[in-house]
Design a protein around this motif. Structure first.
Motif, PDB file in Angstrom:
ATOM      1  N   HIS A 185      -3.810  -0.310   4.423  1.00 51.99           N
ATOM      2  CA  HIS A 185      -5.158   0.040   3.932  1.00 51.99           C
ATOM      3  C   HIS A 185      -6.123  -0.261   5.075  1.00 51.99           C
TER       4      HIS A 185
ATOM      5  N   GLU B 205       0.858  -1.188   0.000  1.00 51.11           N
ATOM      6  CA  GLU B 205       0.000   0.000   0.000  1.00 51.11           C
ATOM      7  C   GLU B 205       0.894   1.238   0.000  1.00 51.11           C
TER       8      GLU B 205
ATOM      9  N   ARG C 209      -4.690  -3.723   6.256  1.00 50.89           N
ATOM     10  CA  ARG C 209      -4.232  -4.833   5.428  1.00 50.89           C
ATOM     11  C   ARG C 209      -3.189  -4.331   4.432  1.00 50.89           C
TER      12      ARG C 209
ATOM     13  N   HIS D  38     -11.459   6.081   0.638  1.00 48.14           N
ATOM     14  CA  HIS D  38     -10.348   5.129   0.580  1.00 48.14           C
ATOM     15  C   HIS D  38      -9.355   5.582   1.645  1.00 48.14           C
TER      16      HIS D  38
ATOM     17  N   HIS E 295      -6.025   5.070   4.091  1.00 47.35           N
ATOM     18  CA  HIS E 295      -4.769   4.412   4.447  1.00 47.35           C
ATOM     19  C   HIS E 295      -4.300   5.005   5.778  1.00 47.35           C
TER      20      HIS E 295
HETATM   21 ZN    ZN Z   1      -5.900   1.058  -0.338  1.00 49.97          ZN
END
Ligand code: ZN
Length: 260
Positions: A209, A67, A147, A196, A198
């Protein structure tokens, strides 16, 4: 050569921020989410060029190698084994979204117990649902579940399949920053509708993530973006993809799956 598409909207802009100022800012994305969903993992856009377009954002790296977190003008890689490393300027990305972060005033973050509750709170606090928003949350997290994915080798499998073997970790009582890019629902196929998220810890040793979080105390800073720039890969592989497929259900699986 790169193809650049710019969509700009100004209508209704003035009503979007409570302080009456127009939302400003350009959101730049590298490629489109459907290309990543279909296994287009070869990086082609350099990280130093990405950082010229923005100092805040999310994405992934060449070969889907973990990521990508862009924070305060620095790029970090959270590898599939959980290790966090600075990304060298010559590294490349196949998909990323960044903004030049210029937020309004900080607000207190809600002491939420789930990521869903956080998203619901922000939907009310930042009602610009047809615009993009960059959202930064600094604080203490009672727990945060993240993750990452391991580097892939060609021939690439679709993202939905790769995500089945993702690694998931939960960190507790950690201080850090949530880096969020919220995309409107109408961008399905192009970016990730919804936020989204992070994460990166203050000491830059933990991240990923975000799948879930419990916030103890935090501050929220937001920027609504009224300009959207998409940079497209000019490779033959990109040209061969059928990008008009509806992969919303598959993306939902990839984005929120908790793992085993
Ligand atoms: Zn992501």
């Amino acid at each position: 050569m790169m193809l650049v598409l710019v969509v700009s909207t100004c209508v209704f802009a003035a009503a979007l921020r409570r302080d009456g100022a127009s939302p400003e800012g350009t959101l730049t994305q590298i490629s489109v989410i459907n290309a990543l969903m279909l296994g287009q993992y070869d990086g082609w856009h350099r990280i130093d060029a990405l950082l010229e377009s923005g100092n805040f954002g999310v994405g992934t790296l060449d070969h889907l190698d973990g990521e990508l977190v862009v924070l305060d003008g620095h790029a970090y890689q959270v590898r599939g084994d959980g290790k966090v490393l600075p990304v060298p300027p010559e590294a490349t990305t196949p998909f990323a979204t960044v903004v030049k972060f210029d937020p309004g005033d900080a607000a207190d973050g809600p002491p939420v117990t789930t990521l869903r509750a956080l998203d619901e709170h922000l939907a009310k606090a930042i009602p610009a649902r047809n615009h993009f928003a960059a959202i930064r949350i600094d604080g203490t997290f009672a727990s945060i579940q993240v993750r990452s994915v391991r580097r892939q080798e060609p021939p690439y499998k679709p993202l939905e399949e790769v995500a089945r073997s993702q690694s998931v970790w939960t960190y507790e009582n950690v201080r850090g920053t949530l880096v969020g890019i919220r995309s409107p629902d109408w961008t399905a196929g192009l970016n990730v509708p919804g936020t989204h998220w992070h994460f990166l810890s203050d000491d830059r040793t933990q991240g990923g993530h975000v799948l879930d979080c419990r916030i103890t105390k935090a501050t929220v800073r937001t920027q609504v973006c009224n300009e959207w720039r998409i940079v497209l890969d000019d490779s033959r592989e990109f040209d061969a993809l059928d990008l008009k497929q509806d992969l919303r259900k598959e993306l939902q699986e990839v984005e929120s799956k908790r793992g085993k």
